[in-house]
Design an enzyme around this catalytic site. Structure first.
Site, PDB file in Angstrom:
ATOM      1  CG  HIS A  56      35.619  43.093  27.861  1.00 47.23           C
ATOM      2  ND1 HIS A  56      35.646  42.025  28.369  1.00 47.23           N
ATOM      3  CD2 HIS A  56      35.398  44.119  29.013  1.00 47.23           C
ATOM      4  CE1 HIS A  56      35.744  41.977  29.743  1.00 47.23           C
ATOM      5  NE2 HIS A  56      35.351  43.168  29.949  1.00 47.23           N
ATOM      6  CD  GLU A  57      34.199  49.271  27.048  1.00 46.32           C
ATOM      7  OE1 GLU A  57      33.186  50.113  26.730  1.00 46.32           O
ATOM      8  OE2 GLU A  57      35.362  49.537  27.666  1.00 46.32           O
ATOM      9  CG  ASP A  62      36.469  40.302  25.586  1.00 50.30           C
ATOM     10  OD1 ASP A  62      37.459  40.701  25.926  1.00 50.30           O
ATOM     11  OD2 ASP A  62      36.039  39.627  26.405  1.00 50.30           O
ATOM     12  CB  SER A  82      34.272  42.427  32.881  1.00 45.35           C
ATOM     13  OG  SER A  82      35.920  42.329  33.236  1.00 45.35           O
ATOM     14  CB  CYS A 105      35.836  37.704  29.901  1.00 46.31           C
ATOM     15  SG  CYS A 105      36.600  38.411  31.155  1.00 46.31           S
TER      16      CYS A 105
END
Length: 484
Positions: free
Chosen positions: A458-459, A401, A204, A404
């Site tokens: 995202h993760e 995601d 991120s 980003c």
């Protein structure tokens, strides 16, 4: 990246996880070691003469990492040029490698924000434990990064996670010296990790943190070699950044492209796409260009406001989706965050030596960065410098995601300047497999790699833990990733 309309998931915490086979021997006669009791908790204390820092930690709390024979330490470190006037304290948790801890490399993990705790990474992504099937207590994570390396999870800046004190950091550049000072104190207390291979992994806002922290470490190493800096050289060999926020101009545009063209959720119609592109060209891009040329706090803050309002927040307001995983609805946080309830327990806080309440992504650190327009500033040139230095660099992204997204990350990767840029741009993405299963696609030239990970938000390590561990291991081994 910390968006203004939702609490940010990817943060940073100075609970650090790493390993230590035994407490180290003494260093300089000016350093001090003793024990003290605060709020009923017994700490081992180390005062580092060179940096003026103070490390206070508890041994083997029994929290999270329960593998027999694997050590962990947690506590606080105070770092500052004047301990009476300027200091920061941050919790640290330190997990030993499960395999060959006395020879395994050392790696740090930073969540982003700016202003989010690295406990997110520790408990939801790549740490020794996770909360499975809705459980209120953690279980061992078989794909933890400390299967291969000693892991150090760092909460910064002050006010994030369990860290507390006087926060003076207002930019990525001002954060780097404090991280370096923390590492110097860490090496002084645990000299068995000196000279081992060292890696920085982040996500991120790590698109800012990763390049800048790496470059600062390299600059300090150069100063140490000439005698201009006092400290321990850090053997930086690798940087890995997933779903990073590197460059506003490319990545605000990618919001529009991804919203119209991703394979999971068509957020914008063709007509809306055209409208947003016009707004980007007329409002957002010129504002970012002004930031890039003037480099002033005001112009960069104005650009962040302009692009956030007219692109980022406007698109988020049009559809019901989670910006960290477009397959999920907006108000259904994913991954689940049971770990926050766990860390709120007084018994857990006492065990790890925490002296403040946990804050995942508090507003104050983020607002400090906003005042300098740090979000808008590009770290593409810094990333290029790090790649040019020859260390192994990986940028990767989960393809579900939005905040980003992989389209923006790929655009940044293609813009990195090094002696393999032309070859890198011409190269076609190839399947990436883990034990014969295709989990992404990638390209690599010399020491630089880009990877798109399938079915991951995202993760990335939460969604694709086996892939993430393989990628981490290969990168820390100073080689380009490859299929298995």
């Amino acid at each position: 990246m910390h968006i203004s309309t939702a609490s940010m998931v990817a943060g940073l915490s100075v609970i650090l996880a790493t390993l230590a086979a035994a407490l180290p021997s003494s260093t300089s006669h000016l350093d001090k070691r003793y024990t003290e009791k605060r709020n009923g908790i017994n700490y081992n204390v180390f005062e580092h003469a060179d940096t003026g820092s103070k490390l206070s930690f508890v041994n083997n709390s029994g929290i999270c990492e329960t593998t027999s024979g694997v050590n962990q330490y947690s506590g606080y470190i105070s770092v500052g040029t004047d301990m009476n006037m300027f200091f920061w304290q941050a919790t640290l948790s330190f997990f030993e490698a499960r395999d060959s801890p006395t020879t395994a490399p050392l790696a740090t993990w930073f969540n982003g924000g700016p202003g989010c705790s690295s406990m997110i990474g520790l408990f939801e992504e790549n740490g020794p434990c996770q909360f499975y099937n809705g459980s209120s207590t953690p279980s061992l994570n078989p794909y933890s990064f400390n299967n291969f390396a000693n892991m150090l999870y760092i909460d910064q800046p002050i006010g994030v996670g369990f860290s507390y004190g006087n926060d003076t950091v207002d930019s990525t550049v001002s954060a780097a010296p404090q991280v370096w000072a923390l590492l110097q104190s860490f090496y002084a207390q645990f000299p068995q990790y000196e000279s081992r291979d060292f890696g920085i992994f982040t996500e991120s806002y790590g698109g800012h943190y990763g390049p800048e922290f790496a470059k600062y470490i390299q600059q300090q190493n150069a100063g140490i070699s000439t005698g201009d800096v006092t400290g321990e050289p850090i053997n930086l060999v690798a940087v890995g950044i997933n779903n990073g926020w590197f460059d506003s101009k490319m990545q605000y545009r990618a919001y529009i492209d991804y919203s119209a063209n991703n394979s999971y959720n068509q957020i914008l119609s063709p007509e809306e796409y055209s409208t947003y592109m016009n707004t980007y060209d007329s409002d957002c891009a010129p504002a970012v260009n002004d930031c890039y040329s003037s480099k002033s706090d005001d112009s960069c803050s104005d650009a962040q406001d302009t692009c956030s309002q007219n692109i980022e927040n406007a698109i988020l307001g049009e559809a019901d989706f989670d910006p960290y995983d477009v397959r999920q609805p907006l108000n259904d946080p994913y991954p689940p965050a049971q770990y926050q309830d766990y860390l709120a327990k007084q018994s857990v806080q006492d065990a790890i030596g925490a002296q403040s309440s946990y804050q995942e992504c508090p507003d104050d650190p983020y607002q400090r960065f906003s005042t300098t327009g740090d979000n808008t500033r590009s770290f593409l040139d810094t990333l290029s410098d790090v790649v040019q230095s020859g260390i192994t660099v990986l940028v990767w992204a989960g393809d579900a995601d939005w905040i980003c997204n992989y389209m923006g990350v790929l655009a940044v990767a293609n813009a990195v300047q090094f002696d393999g840029t032309e070859e890198f741009n011409e190269k076609i993405l190839q399947p990436y497999t883990v034990n014969g299963k295709e989990t992404g696609k990638y390209k690599t030239v010399k020491n630089f790699t880009y990877l798109q990970v399938y079915a991951a938000g995202h993760e990335v390590p939460y969604y694709q833990p086996e892939t993430a561990l393989q990628v981490f291991m290969q990168t820390m081994q100073k080689k380009s990733i490859s299929s298995t």
